[in-house]
Scaffold this motif. Structure first.
Motif, mmCIF file in Angstrom:
data_model
loop_
_atom_site.group_PDB
_atom_site.id
_atom_site.type_symbol
_atom_site.label_atom_id
_atom_site.label_comp_id
_atom_site.label_asym_id
_atom_site.label_seq_id
_atom_site.Cartn_x
_atom_site.Cartn_y
_atom_site.Cartn_z
ATOM 1 N N ASN A 1 3.548 -14.793 -15.481
ATOM 2 C CA ASN A 1 4.107 -14.036 -16.597
ATOM 3 C C ASN A 1 3.672 -12.582 -16.686
ATOM 4 N N GLU A 2 2.951 -12.113 -15.700
ATOM 5 C CA GLU A 2 2.556 -10.703 -15.699
ATOM 6 C C GLU A 2 3.044 -10.031 -14.425
ATOM 7 N N GLU A 3 3.305 -8.745 -14.512
ATOM 8 C CA GLU A 3 3.658 -7.960 -13.329
ATOM 9 C C GLU A 3 2.360 -7.394 -12.768
ATOM 10 N N TRP A 4 1.894 -7.972 -11.683
ATOM 11 C CA TRP A 4 0.577 -7.611 -11.158
ATOM 12 C C TRP A 4 0.556 -7.335 -9.664
ATOM 13 N N ILE A 5 1.693 -7.539 -8.998
ATOM 14 C CA ILE A 5 1.735 -7.326 -7.552
ATOM 15 C C ILE A 5 2.292 -5.929 -7.258
ATOM 16 N N ARG A 6 1.475 -5.087 -6.660
ATOM 17 C CA ARG A 6 1.870 -3.702 -6.396
ATOM 18 C C ARG A 6 2.525 -3.586 -5.020
ATOM 19 N N LEU A 7 3.713 -2.952 -5.010
ATOM 20 C CA LEU A 7 4.462 -2.731 -3.771
ATOM 21 C C LEU A 7 4.056 -1.400 -3.138
ATOM 22 N N PHE A 8 4.521 -1.185 -1.898
ATOM 23 C CA PHE A 8 4.238 0.082 -1.227
ATOM 24 C C PHE A 8 4.905 1.262 -1.925
ATOM 25 N N ASN A 9 5.979 0.991 -2.655
ATOM 26 C CA ASN A 9 6.630 2.076 -3.409
ATOM 27 C C ASN A 9 5.943 2.302 -4.755
ATOM 28 N N ASN A 10 4.822 1.614 -4.942
ATOM 29 C CA ASN A 10 3.958 1.759 -6.131
ATOM 30 C C ASN A 10 4.487 1.042 -7.367
ATOM 31 N N HIS A 11 5.586 0.313 -7.257
ATOM 32 C CA HIS A 11 6.087 -0.463 -8.386
ATOM 33 C C HIS A 11 5.292 -1.766 -8.516
ATOM 34 N N LEU A 12 5.197 -2.255 -9.748
ATOM 35 C CA LEU A 12 4.579 -3.553 -9.996
ATOM 36 C C LEU A 12 5.670 -4.582 -10.228
ATOM 37 N N ILE A 13 5.537 -5.742 -9.607
ATOM 38 C CA ILE A 13 6.538 -6.782 -9.796
ATOM 39 C C ILE A 13 5.854 -8.098 -10.164
ATOM 40 N N ASN A 14 6.634 -9.018 -10.663
ATOM 41 C CA ASN A 14 6.178 -10.358 -10.984
ATOM 42 C C ASN A 14 6.171 -11.191 -9.708
#
Length: 544
Positions: free
Chosen positions: A369-382
């Motif tokens: 239920n949290e967005e905690w995974i950071r992508l290489f484009n710096n976005h956080l996703i669930n």
């Protein structure tokens, strides 16, 4: 204040406390008898945890060094912590009246020391050069009570003016060795203490705050421990045993701690199942369910072997889950290499007790239920928005694909770390997968195809065409592969589906035909052409 004056003041304090309790006992013999019965219950309940109570009290007193041994039938326990004062004497006399607050010190109930009455009926405490005793015999005589069983051992402190020579000599020796508080258990039952000492291991020291050295020798059972604490790492060296190293993580308030076993290279590894237990500062017998330790201010039963289910314990379990989740989030950043193996440990749940299940459920709820995974484009996703790992690729192939294709920017940073266990960890939660369009986009990148080895390209094309074939049976959707690239045996690039008579490498052909269950001549080079006809029917022509 001079030492002589301090001694006089402490003696007067002991006399005052003693007189107050004697007056209370004389006023209510039934109350005293009830206390004796309660002490017996506590002693029997805590009887196998006497050493633990003495250890925690020493640590709470700020002790760096502690010793425990038997001599002439007596047990001597000494520490170099803060000497006894008025509050300490009153607390040790009163059940449930400790001055320690829950969560600020290891011992807080004020009843733990009562368990030591299981060892003997006379206990001497010497601190600040003043001695007093707890004794069933002396108290019953002082109160003129014939039945000593109606008198508690630890209730009325009696000032000591003189001691047996052998005990006085040993106390003087311990003072000279730098110890400040000394307990003497006269004519003690060694067997119970010996059995407990035999079970002491490195886990007893991980969540203590001060103890650095412990020496024990009870009835021939000898153990020595040396503890070092540096930057979250705790090294415990037990005499005759291999040194153990642990990595301890605290939450900001230090109310919850996790302890991970480290190998010789200081990498996190799973601990033995017998060590993977909940701690209430000192170890219980309750398994965490995961191959690491969890310490918090849980409520335990009187023996302190098992957790007790109450609201505070439930909150402590939720706090523990939160710290595990924070550790996962920190590891997912990919900046702290030490934390990366945590993902592998979380896949190894080995018990489903209500305590372990509470943590697991709370942890999974936070993960989802949290967005905690950071992508290489710096976005956080669930985690639910992550893509499952393609099963047809080896982990090394998948990592290479991510690093060398445009899909890297939409991939979690942590995915490019080797052997973290992250990819298989999120695979349990990920709800998306790589679609036909994703593979077409990747294979339309000439630089990617040029660098990719022939085996990987065969896998990508073989599985792409299988996916298209499956889709064609269910819908009228058509896919164009004209933008995709393929390369020949000599690494020449061609557009797939346009160029004919391409001579492929043996590696490519073998993998490609295996995936598509096609037959080829065992010796001849095979020319492969794919034609997408009307109605999205795919024909595989194998031309010798």
């Amino acid at each position: 204040m001079g030492l002589f004056l301090e001694v006089i003041i402490l003696k007067n304090i002991i006399k005052s406390i003693s007189e107050a309790f004697i007056e209370e006992a004389e006023a209510s013999s039934q109350l005293l008898e009830d206390m004796a019965a309660m002490e017996k219950y506590v002693a029997e309940s805590y009887g196998e945890r006497i050493f633990i109570e003495l250890l925690q009290n020493a640590d709470d007193a700020g002790s760096k060094k502690m010793t425990l041994y038997d001599k002439d039938g007596h047990v001597f326990v000494a520490n170099d912590g803060k000497p006894f004062d008025q509050n300490d004497i009153q607390s040790i006399c009163r059940s449930g009246a400790s001055s320690k607050k829950r969560g600020t010190a290891i011992g807080y109930r004020g009843v733990g020391f009562k368990s030591s009455s299981f060892l003997c009926e006379e206990i001497i405490i010497h601190s600040n050069n003043v001695g007093f005793t707890f004794s069933k015999k002396l108290c019953s005589e002082r109160l003129r009570i014939k039945n000593v069983n109606k008198v508690p051992t630890i209730r009325i402190p009696l000032l000591i003016e003189s001691l047996p020579v052998e005990i006085e000599r040993e106390i003087e020796f311990l003072y000279k060795e730098g110890f400040t508080t000394i307990f003497v258990f006269r004519n003690a039952q060694m067997n119970f203490l010996k059995q407990e000492i035999d079970t002491v291991n490195d886990g007893y020291f991980l969540f203590l705050n001060n103890i650095e050295q412990l020496l024990m020798n009870i009835s021939g059972v000898q153990k020595q421990f040396h503890v070092e604490r540096t930057s979250g790492k705790i090294s415990v060296n037990e005499m005759g045993m291999e040194n153990t190293l642990w990595y301890v993580i605290n939450n900001p308030s230090h109310s919850v701690q996790l302890a991970f076993r480290l190998n010789k290279d200081e990498q996190i590894i799973e601990c033995d199942q017998r060590d993977a237990v909940f701690h209430c500062y000192l170890p219980t017998l309750e398994s965490t369910g995961y191959p690491f330790k969890i310490n918090c201010d849980f409520l335990t039963d009187p023996s302190r072997k098992h957790l007790t289910w109450d609201e505070q314990t439930q909150e402590a379990l939720k706090d523990s889950a939160h710290l595990i989740f924070q550790t996962i989030k920190e590891a997912a950043k990919g900046e702290n290499e030490k934390l990366l193996p945590v993902f592998s440990l979380l896949k190894q749940r080995n018990t489903f007790s209500k305590f372990s299940t509470c943590i697991s459920d709370e942890l999974e709820n936070r993960i989802k239920n949290e967005e905690w995974i950071r992508l290489f484009n710096n976005h956080l996703i669930n985690v639910l928005d992550c893509k499952k790992i393609p099963r047809f690729l080896e982990n090394s192939e998948y990592l290479w694909l991510i690093e060398n294709s445009s899909c890297k920017m939409n991939t979690p940073i942590i995915c490019l770390k080797q052997d973290t266990g992250f990819t298989s960890f999120i695979d349990r939660f990920a709800s998306k997968k790589y679609e036909i369009e994703d593979w077409i986009e990747i294979l339309s990148e000439s630089s990617f195809v040029q660098r990719a080895d022939h085996s990987l390209l065969a896998k990508l094309y073989g599985n792409l065409l299988k996916m298209i074939r499956s889709k064609s049976l269910l819908s009228d959707i058509t896919y164009s592969l004209n933008t995709c690239y393929i390369k020949s045996e000599l690494n020449e690039l061609y557009n797939w589906g346009i160029a004919d008579n391409i001579k492929f490498s043996d590696v490519f052909l073998q993998e490609y035909c295996f995936l598509l269950k096609a037959k080829k001549h065992p010796i001849s080079k095979v020319l492969i052409r794919v034609r997408v006809k009307a109605m999205n029917v795919i024909k595989f022509d194998l031309l010798v």
